[in-house]
Design a protein around this motif. Structure first.
Motif, short mmCIF file in Angstrom:
data_model
loop_
_atom_site.label_atom_id
_atom_site.label_comp_id
_atom_site.label_asym_id
_atom_site.label_seq_id
_atom_site.Cartn_x
_atom_site.Cartn_y
_atom_site.Cartn_z
N MET A 178 0.81 -1.21 0.00
CA MET A 178 0.00 0.00 0.00
C MET A 178 0.86 1.27 0.00
O MET A 178 0.47 2.29 -0.57
CB MET A 178 -0.95 -0.01 1.20
N LYS A 179 2.03 1.20 0.60
CA LYS A 179 2.95 2.34 0.59
C LYS A 179 3.28 2.72 -0.85
O LYS A 179 3.22 3.89 -1.24
CB LYS A 179 4.21 1.99 1.37
N HIS A 180 3.63 1.73 -1.66
CA HIS A 180 4.00 2.00 -3.04
C HIS A 180 2.78 2.37 -3.89
O HIS A 180 2.88 3.19 -4.82
CB HIS A 180 4.73 0.80 -3.63
N PHE A 181 1.64 1.77 -3.59
CA PHE A 181 0.42 2.09 -4.34
C PHE A 181 0.04 3.55 -4.16
O PHE A 181 -0.18 4.29 -5.14
CB PHE A 181 -0.72 1.16 -3.86
N TYR A 182 -0.04 4.02 -2.91
CA TYR A 182 -0.44 5.40 -2.66
C TYR A 182 0.66 6.38 -3.08
O TYR A 182 0.36 7.51 -3.48
CB TYR A 182 -0.80 5.58 -1.18
N GLU A 183 1.88 5.94 -2.99
CA GLU A 183 2.98 6.79 -3.43
C GLU A 183 2.86 7.08 -4.93
O GLU A 183 3.07 8.21 -5.39
CB GLU A 183 4.31 6.09 -3.13
N ALA A 184 2.51 6.06 -5.71
CA ALA A 184 2.33 6.22 -7.15
C ALA A 184 1.14 7.13 -7.46
O ALA A 184 1.20 7.97 -8.36
CB ALA A 184 2.15 4.86 -7.81
N LEU A 185 0.08 6.96 -6.71
CA LEU A 185 -1.08 7.84 -6.89
C LEU A 185 -0.70 9.29 -6.60
O LEU A 185 -1.10 10.22 -7.33
CB LEU A 185 -2.23 7.41 -5.98
N LYS A 186 0.07 9.47 -5.56
CA LYS A 186 0.48 10.82 -5.18
C LYS A 186 1.33 11.47 -6.25
O LYS A 186 1.31 12.70 -6.44
CB LYS A 186 1.26 10.76 -3.86
N ASN A 187 2.06 10.64 -7.00
CA ASN A 187 2.92 11.15 -8.07
C ASN A 187 2.19 11.30 -9.39
O ASN A 187 2.83 11.54 -10.43
CB ASN A 187 4.13 10.23 -8.24
N GLY A 188 0.84 11.15 -9.34
CA GLY A 188 0.04 11.43 -10.53
C GLY A 188 -0.26 10.26 -11.43
O GLY A 188 -0.83 10.43 -12.52
N LYS A 189 0.10 9.05 -11.04
CA LYS A 189 -0.20 7.88 -11.87
C LYS A 189 -1.68 7.53 -11.78
O LYS A 189 -2.35 7.85 -10.80
CB LYS A 189 0.65 6.68 -11.44
N THR A 190 -2.19 6.85 -12.83
CA THR A 190 -3.57 6.36 -12.77
C THR A 190 -3.64 5.22 -11.77
O THR A 190 -2.62 4.68 -11.32
CB THR A 190 -4.03 5.85 -14.14
N LYS A 191 -4.85 4.81 -11.43
CA LYS A 191 -5.01 3.73 -10.45
C LYS A 191 -4.42 2.42 -10.97
O LYS A 191 -3.81 1.65 -10.22
CB LYS A 191 -6.48 3.56 -10.09
N ALA A 192 -4.62 2.13 -12.28
CA ALA A 192 -4.05 0.91 -12.86
C ALA A 192 -2.53 0.96 -12.86
O ALA A 192 -1.85 -0.04 -12.58
CB ALA A 192 -4.58 0.70 -14.28
N GLU A 193 -1.97 2.13 -13.16
CA GLU A 193 -0.51 2.28 -13.12
C GLU A 193 0.02 2.14 -11.70
O GLU A 193 1.07 1.52 -11.47
CB GLU A 193 -0.12 3.65 -13.69
N ALA A 194 -0.71 2.69 -10.74
CA ALA A 194 -0.28 2.61 -9.35
C ALA A 194 -0.31 1.17 -8.84
O ALA A 194 0.59 0.74 -8.10
CB ALA A 194 -1.17 3.49 -8.48
N LEU A 195 -1.33 0.43 -9.23
CA LEU A 195 -1.40 -0.98 -8.83
C LEU A 195 -0.21 -1.75 -9.39
O LEU A 195 0.45 -2.52 -8.67
CB LEU A 195 -2.72 -1.60 -9.31
N ARG A 196 0.08 -1.53 -10.64
CA ARG A 196 1.23 -2.21 -11.27
C ARG A 196 2.54 -1.80 -10.61
O ARG A 196 3.42 -2.63 -10.37
CB ARG A 196 1.24 -1.86 -12.76
N TYR A 197 2.68 -0.53 -10.29
CA TYR A 197 3.88 -0.02 -9.64
C TYR A 197 4.12 -0.74 -8.31
O TYR A 197 5.25 -1.16 -7.99
CB TYR A 197 3.72 1.48 -9.41
N ALA A 198 3.05 -0.92 -7.53
CA ALA A 198 3.17 -1.61 -6.24
C ALA A 198 3.50 -3.09 -6.44
O ALA A 198 4.28 -3.68 -5.67
CB ALA A 198 1.88 -1.45 -5.44
N GLN A 199 2.90 -3.72 -7.45
CA GLN A 199 3.17 -5.14 -7.71
C GLN A 199 4.62 -5.36 -8.13
O GLN A 199 5.27 -6.31 -7.68
CB GLN A 199 2.20 -5.66 -8.78
N ILE A 200 5.13 -4.48 -8.97
CA ILE A 200 6.53 -4.60 -9.40
C ILE A 200 7.48 -4.35 -8.23
O ILE A 200 8.52 -5.00 -8.11
CB ILE A 200 6.81 -3.64 -10.57
N ALA A 201 7.11 -3.41 -7.35
CA ALA A 201 7.94 -3.15 -6.16
C ALA A 201 8.06 -4.40 -5.31
O ALA A 201 9.14 -4.72 -4.79
CB ALA A 201 7.33 -2.00 -5.36
#
Length: 950
Positions: free
Chosen positions: A904-927
Motif C-alpha cells: 500500500m505504501k508504493h500504491f499510494y505513493e504512485a497515486l500521489k505522483n500522478g499515476k492512474t489507479k491501474a498504473e499505481a497498482l502495477r507499480y506496487a506489484q513490481i515493487a
C-alpha cells in the motif's frame, strides 16, 4: 402498471396517517372480526340483532341473515345459502319497494357462499343480481346503511373478479370500497380493504407492494419488506391472546408475501412460529405455505450450490426439498380424515408433483454423495410414475379437489401439470394416446381462457400448445401457436411470458434449421429481458431463483449461434453486447438492484493517455466453450474469437492456481506448483491476441465472466519468464461499461481509514494494520479520519460516511467475498455483527441522497474470496457497486499482514505522483516482485483493481 401503483398509494394514504399503535389496535379488531377471503359486514338493518329462537317461523328477516352468517363462519355453506335464500324471499315479498337494497345485500352474501363452495357460475349470477338491484344515487340518498352494504357488495364482487383472473379490476373494485370506508370514517373497513388489495397486488406481480401493505396493516412499517425478530415475537404474542386467533390467517398471508419477495428466512421463521399455535381451522393452510417456502429455499440453495460448488449448500438444498415434500405428503395424508378446502388439497398435490420432477432432474446432476441419494432418486422416479395416472384422473373428475379450483386457477393448474408431462418425454399414464390427450386438454384450457377473456391466460395456453407441438416435432403448428401467443403477450405487455415465447420460437426455428430467424428470436428475447429486469429487481419475485437455470442458457445459446455463422458474417460486437447484457443481469440478480448509471468504456478512453485494449473472456459452460475476444481501441480492431474447451483446457488450471495461491505456504516455496498452469493459460489466452494488444506499458481492461473474477490476470506468465503485469497495467470491468471517473488528486483528497488489528473469534490478529493506516494517512491530506479497533464500529463508520466527504475509503480488516450475498461481509469491531452487502447498500444509498460527491477509490486490503466458490467475484463486484465506488482495489486472498503495508505504501505513493489507479497498482506489484522479501505472487498478485482504471 403506473395506474395500479397510483390506486394502491391513494388507498394506503389515509390509513398510514394513523399512529402506529392505533393502526395495530384497529388491525387486531378487524382481523378478530373478519373472515379472510370474504368479509361479512355486521347487519345494521335493525337497531338490535334479534335473539335467535328454535322456531324458525318466529325469526325476523335480519335474524335469518345473522343465522346464515353463523353457518358461513362455521363453514356450513349449504345451510348458509339456504338460510339467506329464505331471507331473500321475505325481502322480495315485502311490499316496500325500496327493500331492493336488502335484496342486493343478501344476493352478495349468497354469491360469497357459492364462492366458498366453488360453484363459480352460480356465484357470478348471484353477484350480478346484487349489482343490478343495488339502487343508484337517484333512488336513495347515500345513507350510512347504503354505503355499508355497497362496500360489502364491492368486496364480494372483487373477490369473484380475482377468482376469474381479473386482478386489475379487482384492485379497482376494492379501491372503491376503500373510498366508501374512508367516507364512513371506518378505519377497520379501510384496513380490510388493504388486506384484500394485497391479494390483488400479489396476483398482478406487485409482490413488494403487497408485502409492505400487509406489514403496514399489522403496524410494522418496513419499506424493504422484512420482519425483525422483535416484530415477530410481538406478533406471535398478540396471536396467543384470546379472541385474536384469526390474526394467524393474516400472518400466514404475510409469510406467503415474504416468500414472494425472496425474504425466505423471514418467511420460514414466521410460518414456523404460527404453526405451533395454529388451530385446526388454519393448520393446513400454514403447512401448505411452509411447504412452498421450503421449496423456495431448496431452489435458492440449489442455485448457491451451482454457483459455488459448496457442498454445504447442496446438503441444505437436499434438506429443504425433503422437508417440503414431507409437508405436502402430510397434507395429502391427513385429507383422508380431515375436511380440507379443495384449494389447499389441490395445491398440495400439484406442487408436490412439480417438486418431484424438479428434484429428480437435480438429483441426476449432483454428485451422488452416498448410496442413500441414489436410492432417493430411484424412489422419486417411481413416485412420479405412480402419481401421473392419479392426477390425470383427478383433473378429469368433477368431484375432485383439482376440478373445484377458481376458474383462473383451474386453467393455470391444468396447463402447468400437462407442461410437466411434456417435460417427462415418454412417461405413460394409462391413456390410449398420450399426445392426443395432452393436446386436447391444452386446447380445452385455451377455450376456457378465451371464454374468460383473460388475455394473459390465453397467451399462456396458446404458448403451451406451441410447446406441445415443438416437443412432438410438429414445427409448423408450433410456430403458428407460439407466434399467436407472443402477439397477445406483447399486446398486454406481459413481458415475463413474452421472453419465454420468443425463446421458444428461437428453438423452433433452430429445429427448422433457419438459424438467422432463430437468432432474431433469441435477440428479441434478450431485449425483452432488459425490460423485465427492472421489474424483477424491484419486486424480488421468486422468478429470481430461476435466473441461472432459465436466463443464462438463453444468452449462451445466442452467443453460440453467432459463433456458428461463417466467419465473414460474424459480428463480434453482437457477442460482446449479449455477454455484457448477461453480466449486468447476473450482477443485478445478485444485488437485487437496477444498474443504470454506467457509461461505455470507449467513452472514457479519451481521458486516458495510455493505449488500451478491452479483453473479453466468456464462459459458455453448457456448450463447453471458452471465448477470448479483444477490442483494440488504439488500433480500432476487434479480433476473431479464440474458441477453447472450458472443461478440458481452462477450468482445471484455474482451480489449481486459485487453490494453491490461497495458502501461505507458497511464499516459502517457489511458484513451480503453478508455473506450468499460468504459462499454459498465457499461451492459450494471451499469445494468440498479442498482435491486437497495445505496446508495453499500455492498459489491459479485462471484462471477465464471474467464474474468472477470482483469478488475477496479472499472474499470467509467458515463456520468457515475465508476468503479464510487468508489461501492462491491468484492471477489471464489471462489463464493458463502467462509472465515469476522474484522476485522483491525492494531495487534496481526504480519506476515511478503518481497520481491526486485534484478534477476533475466527479471525487472526493483524498486527500491522495500525502501521498500514498511518502510512496511508501520510500519503493523503492530514485531516484524515482513522477508526482503529474499538473505534471501528458500524455506528461510527456510518456516522462518518453520512456526515463527511471522503473520496478515499481504505478498510484494513478481514472480510469475505462470496456468491451468497449473506456470506459477503467486512469485519468490524462489533461483537457478532459485521458490515454486510445489504449494509453497504443502505449506508451508501443514504449518502448519495444527501450529497453529490462520489467515492473515487475503495480499498479492501485484507479480504479473501470464499473457498471453492467459483463465482465469489460477485461479492467483490457487489460491494464495489453498493458502495458506489468508481474504483475498488481488493485482495482475493488473505495476503501477508507484513506485506500489505509495503504494497500500500508504493500504491499510494504512485497515486500521489500522478499515476492512474491501474498504473499505481502495477507499480506496487513490481515493487513487491523486485523486493527481497515479497517476491512471491502470494504477496502481490491477489490485489485486483475493479472499475475505472483512470
Amino acid at each position: 402498471m403506473a395506474r395500479t401503483r397510483t390506486i394502491f398509494f391513494r388507498a394506503v394514504q389515509s390509513f398510514l396517517k394513523l399512529k402506529n399503535s392505533l393502526r395495530r389496535w384497529i388491525s387486531l379488531l378487524l382481523i378478530s372480526a373478519l373472515i379472510f377471503g370474504g368479509c361479512l359486514i355486521t347487519s345494521r338493518i335493525s337497531a338490535q340483532v334479534p335473539i335467535v329462537k328454535q322456531n324458525q317461523q318466529n325469526l325476523s328477516t335480519s335474524g335469518l341473515v345473522d343465522r346464515g352468517r353463523e353457518y358461513y363462519k362455521n363453514k356450513q355453506y349449504n345451510k348458509a345459502i339456504e338460510t339467506w335464500q329464505q331471507a331473500l324471499k321475505i325481502y322480495q315479498n315485502n311490499q316496500n319497494k325500496k327493500d331492493t337494497l336488502h335484496q342486493a345485500m343478501v344476493w352478495s352474501y349468497i354469491s360469497l357462499g357459492y364462492q366458498k363452495q366453488t360453484n363459480w357460475n352460480q356465484a357470478k349470477q348471484a353477484i350480478n343480481k346484487s349489482l343490478d338491484l343495488f339502487p343508484d344515487k337517484n333512488q336513495l340518498d347515500n345513507s350510512k346503511e347504503k354505503l355499508q352494504i355497497n362496500a360489502q357488495i364491492l368486496n364480494t364482487h372483487a373477490s369473484l373478479q380475482l377468482a376469474f383472473g381479473e386482478s386489475q379490476k379487482a384492485l379497482k373494485t376494492w379501491d372503491k370500497g376503500t373510498q366508501i370506508y374512508q367516507q364512513l370514517g371506518d378505519e377497520i373497513g379501510v384496513t380490510g380493504s388493504l388486506i384484500n388489495q394485497a391479494q390483488a397486488m400479489e396476483a398482478l406481480g406487485l409482490y413488494k407492494h403487497s408485502c409492505t401493505t400487509l406489514l403496514g396493516v399489522f403496524g410494522f412499517d418496513n419499506d424493504k419488506c422484512e420482519i425483525s425478530d422483535i416484530q415477530l415475537k410481538e406478533a406471535l404474542s398478540l396471536v396467543k391472546k384470546p379472541g385474536n386467533t384469526r390474526l394467524i390467517s393474516g400472518l400466514r398471508s404475510l409469510g406467503d408475501n415474504l416468500r414472494l419477495v425472496n425474504e425466505l428466512e423471514d418467511s420460514e421463521k414466521l410460518l414456523k412460529g404460527i404453526l405451533d399455535i395454529a388451530s385446526s381451522n388454519n393448520l393446513y393452510e400454514i403447512k401448505l405455505s411452509l411447504a412452498n417456502t421450503e421449496r423456495a429455499l431448496y431452489r435458492s440453495n440449489q442455485d448457491l450450490y451451482e454457483r459455488s460448488d459448496n457442498n454445504n449448500y447442496r446438503d441444505t438444498a437436499l434438506y429443504n426439498a425433503r422437508n417440503s415434500l414431507n409437508h405436502y405428503d402430510q397434507i395429502i395424508k391427513d385429507s383422508q380424515i380431515e375436511s380440507l378446502h379443495s384449494k389447499i388439497l389441490a395445491q398440495a398435490k400439484l406442487n408436490r408433483f412439480s417438486l418431484l420432477l424438479e428434484f429428480k432432474e437435480w438429483l441426476q446432476k449432483v454428485p451422488k454423495v452416498n448410496p442413500e441419494v441414489r436410492k432417493e432418486y430411484i424412489k422419486i422416479k417411481e413416485q412420479i410414475k405412480d402419481d401421473i395416472p392419479q392426477l390425470v384422473n383427478e383433473l378429469e373428475s368433477e368431484k375432485s379437489s383439482l376440478s373445484r379450483l377458481a376458474p383462473i386457477e383451474e386453467i393455470y393448474t391444468t396447463i402447468n401439470f400437462y407442461r410437466n408431462l411434456i417435460r417427462l418425454q415418454g412417461e405413460k399414464f394409462d391413456k390410449d394416446s398420450d399426445n392426443e390427450y395432452i393436446k386436447n386438454t391444452l386446447m380445452k384450457a385455451n377455450e376456457k381462457a378465451e371464454k374468460l377473456k383473460n388475455k394473459r391466460a390465453e397467451s399462456y395456453a396458446k404458448g403451451s400448445i406451441g410447446y406441445f407441438y415443438e416437443n412432438t416435432d410438429m414445427l409448423n403448428e408450433a410456430k403458428i401457436y407460439t407466434e399467436n401467443a407472443l402477439r397477445i403477450a406483447q399486446s398486454i405487455q406481459a413481458w415475463d411470458i413474452a421472453y419465454q415465447l420468443q425463446e421458444q420460437l428461437g428453438k423452433i426455428y433452430e429445429a427448422k434449421e433457419t438459424k438467422k430467424q432463430a437468432i432474431k428470436a433469441y435477440e428479441a428475447a434478450v431485449k425483452t429481458i432488459d425490460i423485465i429486469r427492472k421489474d424483477l429487481a424491484s419486486n424480488s419475485s421468486e422468478t429470481l431463483l430461476y435466473f441461472r437455470s432459465t436466463v443464462e442458457p438463453l444468452y449462451e445459446k445466442l452467443i453460440d449461434l453467432y459463433l456458428e455463422q461463417p466467419k465473414e458474417n460474424q459480428n463480434l460486437n453482437n457477442i460482446v453486447d449479449v455477454n455484457e447484457r448477461f453480466q449486468l443481469s447476473e450482477l443485478e440478480n445478485f444485488l437485487n438492484c437496477d444498474l443504470n448509471n454506467s457509461i461505455r468504456v470507449e467513452d472514457l478512453v479519451k481521458k486516458n493517455p495510455n493505449p488500451i485494449a478491452i479483453i473479453y473472456m466468456i464462459v459458455l459452460e453448457k456448450q463447453d466453450k471458452f471465448l477470448v475476444i479483444v477490442n483494440s481501441l488504439e488500433k480500432k480492431e476487434i479480433s476473431l474469437p479464440i474458441d477453447i474447451s472450458w472443461e478440458k483446457n481452462i477450468s482445471p488450471k484455474l482451480t489449481n492456481i486459485q487453490e494453491t495461491l490461497r495458502y501461505e505456504g507458497i511464499r516459502r516455496n517457489n511458484i513451480n506448483d503453478i508455473l506450468q498452469n499460468i504459462q499454459e493459460l498465457h499461451k492459450l489466452l494471451i499469445a494468440p491476441i498479442k498482435n491486437y494488444l497495445p505496446q508495453k506499458n499500455g492498459t489491459l481492461l479485462f471484462v471477465l465472466d464471474s467464474q474468472l473474477q477470482n483469478i488475477p490476470m496479472a499472474l499470467l506468465h509467458d515463456e520468457s519468464n515475465r508476468y503479464l503485469m510487468e508489461d501492462y497495467n491491468i484492471a477489471i470491468a464489471l462489463s464493458s461499461q463502467t462509472k465515469k471517473s476522474e484522476s485522483l488528486p491525492l494531495n487534496s483528497s481526504r480519506a476515511l481509514l478503518a481497520g481491526v488489528s486485534e484478534e477476533k473469534p475466527g479471525f487472526k490478529k493483524l498486527k500491522n494494520v495500525p502501521y498500514e493506516l498511518k502510512m496511508v494517512e501520510s500519503k493523503t491530506v492530514r485531516d484524515d479520519t482513522i477508526l482503529l479497533d474499538e473505534k471501528f464500529t458500524i455506528k461510527n463508520f456510518e456516522n462518518q460516511v453520512k456526515s463527511y466527504s471522503y473520496p478515499i475509503i481504505h478498510l484494513a480488516t478481514h472480510g469475505k467475498f462470496s456468491s451468497d450475498p449473506e456470506e459477503t461481509f467486512i469485519l468490524t469491531y462489533d461483537d457478532n455483527e459485521n458490515l454486510k452487502l445489504e449494509d453497504f447498500e443502505n449506508l451508501f444509498k443514504s449518502r448519495s441522497q444527501n450529497r453529490s460527491d462520489t467515492i473515487e477509490l475503495l480499498v479492501l486490503s485484507a479480504c479473501k474470496t470464499a473457498k471453492g466458490d467459483k463465482r465469489a467475484g460477485l461479492g467483490i463486484a457487489g460491494i464495489a457497486v453498493q458502495a458506489g465506488a468508481r474504483s475498488t482495489v481488493a485482495s482475493l486472498w488473505n495476503v501477508s499482514d507484513s506485506s500489505a503495508p509495503f504494497f500500500m505504501k508504493h500504491f499510494y505513493e504512485a497515486l500521489k505522483n500522478g499515476k492512474t489507479k491501474a498504473e499505481a497498482l502495477r507499480y506496487a506489484q513490481i515493487a513487491c516482485l523486485n523486493s527481497k522479501n515479497y517476491k512471491s505472487p502470494y504477496y502481490w498478485a491477489g490485489f485486483v483493481l475493479i472499475g475505472s482504471w483512470i
